[in-house]
Design an enzyme around this catalytic site. Sequence first.
Site, PDB file in Angstrom:
ATOM      1  N   ARG A  36      -3.592   6.593   2.922  1.00  0.00           N
ATOM      2  CA  ARG A  36      -3.145   5.569   4.075  1.00  0.00           C
ATOM      3  C   ARG A  36      -3.146   4.522   5.017  1.00  0.00           C
ATOM      4  O   ARG A  36      -2.974   3.688   5.191  1.00  0.00           O
ATOM      5  CB  ARG A  36      -1.694   6.548   4.129  1.00  0.00           C
ATOM      6  CG  ARG A  36      -2.196   7.509   5.733  1.00  0.00           C
ATOM      7  CD  ARG A  36      -0.910   8.394   5.442  1.00  0.00           C
ATOM      8  NE  ARG A  36      -1.654   8.981   6.496  1.00  0.00           N
ATOM      9  CZ  ARG A  36      -0.644   9.989   7.758  1.00  0.00           C
ATOM     10  NH1 ARG A  36       0.271   9.002   8.438  1.00  0.00           N
ATOM     11  NH2 ARG A  36      -1.429  10.955   8.589  1.00  0.00           N
ATOM     12  N   GLU A  84      16.373   2.779   2.185  1.00  0.00           N
ATOM     13  CA  GLU A  84      15.728   2.893   1.534  1.00  0.00           C
ATOM     14  C   GLU A  84      16.187   2.357   0.119  1.00  0.00           C
ATOM     15  O   GLU A  84      15.466   1.118  -0.034  1.00  0.00           O
ATOM     16  CB  GLU A  84      14.917   4.568   1.244  1.00  0.00           C
ATOM     17  CG  GLU A  84      14.381   4.483   1.362  1.00  0.00           C
ATOM     18  CD  GLU A  84      14.801   5.385   2.631  1.00  0.00           C
ATOM     19  OE1 GLU A  84      16.327   5.733   2.597  1.00  0.00           O
ATOM     20  OE2 GLU A  84      13.886   6.285   3.927  1.00  0.00           O
ATOM     21  N   HIS A 135       2.075   9.793   1.114  1.00  0.00           N
ATOM     22  CA  HIS A 135       2.164  11.230   1.094  1.00  0.00           C
ATOM     23  C   HIS A 135       3.384  11.653  -0.099  1.00  0.00           C
ATOM     24  O   HIS A 135       3.977  12.387   0.023  1.00  0.00           O
ATOM     25  CB  HIS A 135       3.410  11.722   2.233  1.00  0.00           C
ATOM     26  CG  HIS A 135       3.690  11.409   4.495  1.00  0.00           C
ATOM     27  ND1 HIS A 135       2.760  10.222   4.252  1.00  0.00           N
ATOM     28  CD2 HIS A 135       3.510  11.958   5.071  1.00  0.00           C
ATOM     29  CE1 HIS A 135       2.163   9.620   5.366  1.00  0.00           C
ATOM     30  NE2 HIS A 135       2.717  11.303   6.413  1.00  0.00           N
TER      31      HIS A 135
END
Lengths: 340, 280
Positions: A36, A84, A135
């Site tokens: 990330r 989202e 993740h």
Amino acid sequence: MLTANWKLPTEKLIFAPILADIMIQDINILNEKDTRSGFGEGIVEAARRNPNVVALTADLAGSLKLNQFMKEFPERYVQCGIAEANMMGVAAGMTVGGKIPFTTTFANFSTSRVYDQIRQSIAYSGKNVKVCASHAGLTLGEDGATHQVLEDIGMMKMLPGMTVIVPCDFNQTKAATIAVAEHEGPVYLRFGRPKWANFTAPEQEFVIGKAQVLAEGTDVTIIACGHLVWTAVEAAKELTAKGISVELINMHTIKPLDEAAILKSVQKTKCVVTAEEHQANGGLGDSVAQVLARNYPAPQEYVAVNDTFGESGTPTDLLEKYGLGKDNIIAAVEKVMKRK
Amino acid sequence: MELNKLKDIATQVRRDIVRMVHAVQSGHPGGSLGCTEYMVALYFHIMKHNPAFNMDAKGEDIFFLSNGHISPVFYSVLARAGYFPISELSTFRKLNSRLQGHPTTHEHLPGVRIASGSLGQGMSVAAGAAMAKKLNGDDRIVYSLHGDGEMQEGQNWEAIMFAAHHKIDNLIATIDYNGQQIDGPTDKVMSLGSLQAKFEAFGWHVIELKEGNDMQQVITTLETAKAASGKGKPVCIMMHTAMGKGVDFMEGTHEWHGIAPNDAQLENALGQLPVTLGDY
């Protein structure tokens, strides 16, 4: 899995896409970094190169390492809050006007939570949105199964026109992030949370859809993606020491799939092991199996999650428990070679 | 454009709607007929737009249809405004057509900038496009249309919160407030409460349009909304319409949300809608 006896890089680095005659023992760790953070560096570089790059997040700017982006490009950073579905729609809308939106949240909230939004407003609408998902998989660790999405590659690769990329380490994630900004069309870019072996070249060229042959061999092909590429490197080193000649392919692009690389390798080795941090159903292994079934049927073993959810634990413990460790790859290689 | 001319266009658009839906015995006439004045006013009087279609629409006003099932009115207005040949309306919902059941960019129909049909996504898209206009230093306006039943989708409220937070004041979202949805009156299916109070509580400037089928009122309200833009708040028009407006037996009932007239019903409907511009 991570091991204690990694050597610092003193030998040659691996340059994408292919260097001939690479030996598995030449692949060495440079350092340990999270993928990330590779994304975080990559999006800054992409934004410096192209003023249309914008970053959206759903309350996870820190987790997605957007700090530097926010500092350098505050006007191109869009906080969406914990919403989202809206973020995906906003991203689609921003492409009307020429923006190149990168949406950032965890992989679970980037896919299963917003599948219809991605399907209609982004994929079917053909919008130039980069869905950037951190993740992913079991290595998210202690947060447990609610957050450990293991179905995302399958969901995303099923969408017509969607490019699906799963880079293997920090350096490659950075390079992939820069590359997707230059690619026209919707992309799903999957990476992860933990610090992991960083072993590919720092300034590599990332070619979407071009498999990276990490080592050439004749007895068995291992095709891996994401974190499991390093696990496969470790497995291949042990197998090589046992006298097994391993061809190792880093399939960082699941779609479009480099079918020629798969066929070229399996026609030589006559068997394949696929390794991924994903359900066996619908992942990289199934994509490889489809290519082989249509063109060159060959024995295949899957190293993948077997139709189950994950749980809390450390990344390495989880990979071991769910059958995604170095020893599982070695066992799969030994099994598949007997099936030739 | 003169009021009478706009009304003539609206009448012709209504003919197009019932003929298109009749021809394939499918589609959604109710909401299409109810939103005809709004769509005609937007494309023939209010918006600055270019039928030589450019996806990015820099320097142009943009319209997004969120309730994609009222595609008949969208297609008819786009064709009549010059985006594509009027004759193409005859391909609506047929194989190999650019006029899909619900609007899409996939077949590259000029005038369509997003796929819609799965409800509740258009508000987010419109907010994003409006934000891009601000980033581009483009002072034109983004318009969007949504069904009232569609407000039951949660994503709308994410988008409504987002637009207010980011002060997206170049966005004018209109709610087609006809009180009907497929399964019946909205109050029976899932009460919306006061949509106006909800939008205001989220930080929007709300304007009520009491007669959404009165062309003059529609124009006046859209001009009021334009004047209210650029003041730090997104703008919402609560547009009261009658589903099925213009065809007496379709008017005011959910029964005609998504079914097509038969031959006799078509004849009856067309008898109420004189030809003004010529049929496709």
